[in-house]
Design an enzyme around this catalytic site. Sequence first.
Site, short mmCIF file in Angstrom:
data_model
loop_
_atom_site.label_atom_id
_atom_site.label_comp_id
_atom_site.label_asym_id
_atom_site.label_seq_id
_atom_site.Cartn_x
_atom_site.Cartn_y
_atom_site.Cartn_z
N GLY A 9 49.92 40.10 30.10
CA GLY A 9 48.57 39.67 29.74
C GLY A 9 48.12 40.27 28.42
O GLY A 9 48.32 41.46 28.16
N PHE A 12 41.70 41.63 27.73
CA PHE A 12 41.13 42.97 27.50
C PHE A 12 41.98 44.06 28.16
O PHE A 12 42.24 45.09 27.57
CB PHE A 12 39.71 43.02 28.06
CG PHE A 12 38.72 42.32 27.17
CD1 PHE A 12 38.35 42.86 25.95
CD2 PHE A 12 38.15 41.11 27.55
CE1 PHE A 12 37.45 42.23 25.13
CE2 PHE A 12 37.24 40.47 26.73
CZ PHE A 12 36.89 41.02 25.51
N GLU A 172 24.16 30.91 29.53
CA GLU A 172 24.41 30.80 28.08
C GLU A 172 24.72 29.36 27.69
O GLU A 172 24.20 28.86 26.69
CB GLU A 172 25.56 31.75 27.70
CG GLU A 172 25.08 33.19 27.69
CD GLU A 172 26.17 34.25 27.62
OE1 GLU A 172 25.84 35.39 27.30
OE2 GLU A 172 27.34 33.95 27.91
C1 LIG Z 1 33.09 32.42 29.72
C2 LIG Z 1 33.18 33.88 30.04
C3 LIG Z 1 32.17 34.75 29.63
C4 LIG Z 1 32.26 36.11 29.91
N1 LIG Z 1 31.26 36.93 29.47
C5 LIG Z 1 31.36 38.26 29.68
C6 LIG Z 1 30.39 39.15 29.15
O1 LIG Z 1 29.41 38.74 28.52
N2 LIG Z 1 30.57 40.48 29.34
C7 LIG Z 1 31.65 40.98 30.02
O2 LIG Z 1 31.81 42.19 30.14
N3 LIG Z 1 32.57 40.15 30.55
C8 LIG Z 1 32.47 38.81 30.39
N4 LIG Z 1 33.42 37.97 30.91
C9 LIG Z 1 34.51 38.54 31.72
C10 LIG Z 1 35.59 39.15 30.88
O3 LIG Z 1 35.97 38.29 29.83
C11 LIG Z 1 36.79 39.44 31.80
O4 LIG Z 1 36.35 40.35 32.79
C12 LIG Z 1 37.96 40.02 31.04
O5 LIG Z 1 38.45 39.09 30.10
C13 LIG Z 1 39.08 40.41 32.01
O6 LIG Z 1 40.17 40.90 31.28
P1 LIG Z 1 41.64 40.77 31.86
O7 LIG Z 1 42.52 41.46 30.88
O8 LIG Z 1 41.66 41.21 33.26
O9 LIG Z 1 41.94 39.22 31.89
P2 LIG Z 1 41.93 38.15 30.73
O10 LIG Z 1 41.10 38.60 29.58
O11 LIG Z 1 41.59 36.86 31.39
O12 LIG Z 1 43.44 38.11 30.25
C14 LIG Z 1 44.47 37.63 31.08
C15 LIG Z 1 45.71 37.49 30.25
O13 LIG Z 1 46.82 37.26 31.09
C16 LIG Z 1 47.59 36.19 30.61
N5 LIG Z 1 48.32 35.63 31.75
C17 LIG Z 1 47.83 35.09 32.88
N6 LIG Z 1 48.82 34.75 33.72
C18 LIG Z 1 49.98 35.08 33.10
C19 LIG Z 1 51.34 34.95 33.45
N7 LIG Z 1 51.74 34.45 34.62
N8 LIG Z 1 52.26 35.35 32.55
C20 LIG Z 1 51.90 35.87 31.36
N9 LIG Z 1 50.62 36.02 30.99
C21 LIG Z 1 49.67 35.64 31.85
C22 LIG Z 1 46.59 35.28 29.94
O14 LIG Z 1 47.20 34.44 29.00
C23 LIG Z 1 45.68 36.32 29.29
O15 LIG Z 1 46.22 36.74 28.05
C24 LIG Z 1 33.36 36.60 30.64
C25 LIG Z 1 34.36 35.74 31.06
C26 LIG Z 1 34.28 34.39 30.77
C27 LIG Z 1 35.36 33.46 31.23
#
Ligand SMILES: Cc1cc2nc3c(=O)[nH]c(=O)nc-3n(C[C@H](O)[C@H](O)[C@H](O)COP(=O)(O)OP(=O)(O)OC[C@H]3O[C@@H](n4cnc5c(N)ncnc54)[C@H](O)[C@@H]3O)c2cc1C
Length: 443
Positions: A9, A12, A172
């Site tokens: 991934g 973040f 939003e």
């Molecule tokens: C529209 C929207 C608005 C938001 N607004 C806010 C906000 O204002 N404030 C806040 O704090 N949070 C906000 N969030 C939430 C925040 O963005 C998420 O909590 C955060 O992105 C989570 O991070 P993560 O790394 O867990 O997942 P993600 O950022 O979703 O990253 C997941 C990664 O895994 C990869 N991936 C998935 N499956 C696979 C696989 N099988 N193989 C390889 N790669 C894979 C994807 O390509 C991606 O790169 C918002 C979310 C959305 C959708």
Amino acid sequence: MAKKVVIIGSGFGGLFAAQALRREDVEITLISKTSHHLFQPLLYQVATGILSEGVIAPSTREVLRRQRNARVILGEVTELDLTSRKVTSQLRGATTVFDYDHLIVAAGAGQSYFGNDHFDAFAPGLKTVDDALELRGRIFGAFEMAEVISEPRERNRQLTFVVVGAGPTGVEVAGQIAELSRVTLRRDFRSVDPGDARVVLVEGSSQVLGAFGQRLGGKAKHELRKLGVEVLLSTKVVDVDVMGVELEDAGGNRWRIESACKIWAAGVQAAPLAKVLADQAGAETDRAGRIKVLPDLTIPGHPEVFVVGDMMALDQLPGVAQVAIQGGQHAAKQIATGEHTPFKYFDKGSMATIARFSAVASIGKVRLSGYPAWAAWLFIHLLYIIGFKSQITALLHWLIAFLTSGRSERTITRQQIAARLALRAVGENYPPPAPIRTQPKDK
Ligand SMILES: Cc1cc2nc3c(=O)[nH]c(=O)nc-3n(C[C@H](O)[C@H](O)[C@H](O)COP(=O)(O)OP(=O)(O)OC[C@H]3O[C@@H](n4cnc5c(N)ncnc54)[C@H](O)[C@@H]3O)c2cc1C
């Protein structure tokens, strides 16, 4: 020999874990199915024409290019073997297997339609760059359709926007569509008045922005209504089709709203990889499919496997960027030191914008609304956009949007609107790739 760390991934959780290991004697392989790091909180601005996708989705390869201990691989992880410590990823027929000593899984979450996955053809969510560009096409496209349709019912259907879910994203998006129609597009059409657009925000609970408490939720509702958004609380969407949505209130009364453009901003479901991992490890998952992790963010029986961000469930922590960032950094620190310690989340607060100069923010015991909250929102979001070039570009686009009410990213294409559904019809792997088993080699 340097330990091998595989990170899944580039969101973040994944990116911040990789960066936290930059000075360590480790070999990092970051595998992601998208070639970019996505700043999801600003996706709604791509969908409504304020920012371009490049500003919020820099290439991960570019972000990590100076980090010599990190290799970036584009591919979807489809298999995990926790016993022999192997990760298999696929990229258009090319299968690659990676060994690891430590694994950090940060595959995030997708949209949940609460068992009604067929709704997504008519009401896309807002989770990816594809989603945002498709929604941009649908939002601006609806105004274009209304301009050429003279039949009043169909014209009204085109000018009716239904946003499902009044969390930060729903608020939003609804606020931005209202502002687009009332301000930005006011003078752009000849046979239709964009200001006539109906924007409906539907929420199943009794409050807007439930996580922000009653006072800020009430303020957000008031601001939305001032913008002309119809806020329907304690109302559920029970069906979605191409023509509109069917709603049901708390008393069981049902009715329809005819709408061409529907947007789904309710509910999340952990990425499918969570199930693959849970099945392998015999780990428990919660209702959203998130893996229940131990306090140090590892999974039971596997101290070398960390799960962070939206994919993990621990102490009711919310699915927000800071949980993912701090979780990724905590996993990295434990790998670097070899010591396992419980994850302690530092809550920096939450914010949501409603429109220009209007937002709500909850930071510790401080509750802000209106202009001060909006200024705080602007500053913090600018700070977290990755890369100086992107920060400058975002600032420029915000000046245009907030001072002149213009939007510089209004380009829409037919492909953006149709591509997701067309790809599903022909299969994601069209045209069929030649199967290859491969392994990246150093230059
Ligand atoms: C529209 C929207 C608005 C938001 N607004 C806010 C906000 O204002 N404030 C806040 O704090 N949070 C906000 N969030 C939430 C925040 O963005 C998420 O909590 C955060 O992105 C989570 O991070 P993560 O790394 O867990 O997942 P993600 O950022 O979703 O990253 C997941 C990664 O895994 C990869 N991936 C998935 N499956 C696979 C696989 N099988 N193989 C390889 N790669 C894979 C994807 O390509 C991606 O790169 C918002 C979310 C959305 C959708």
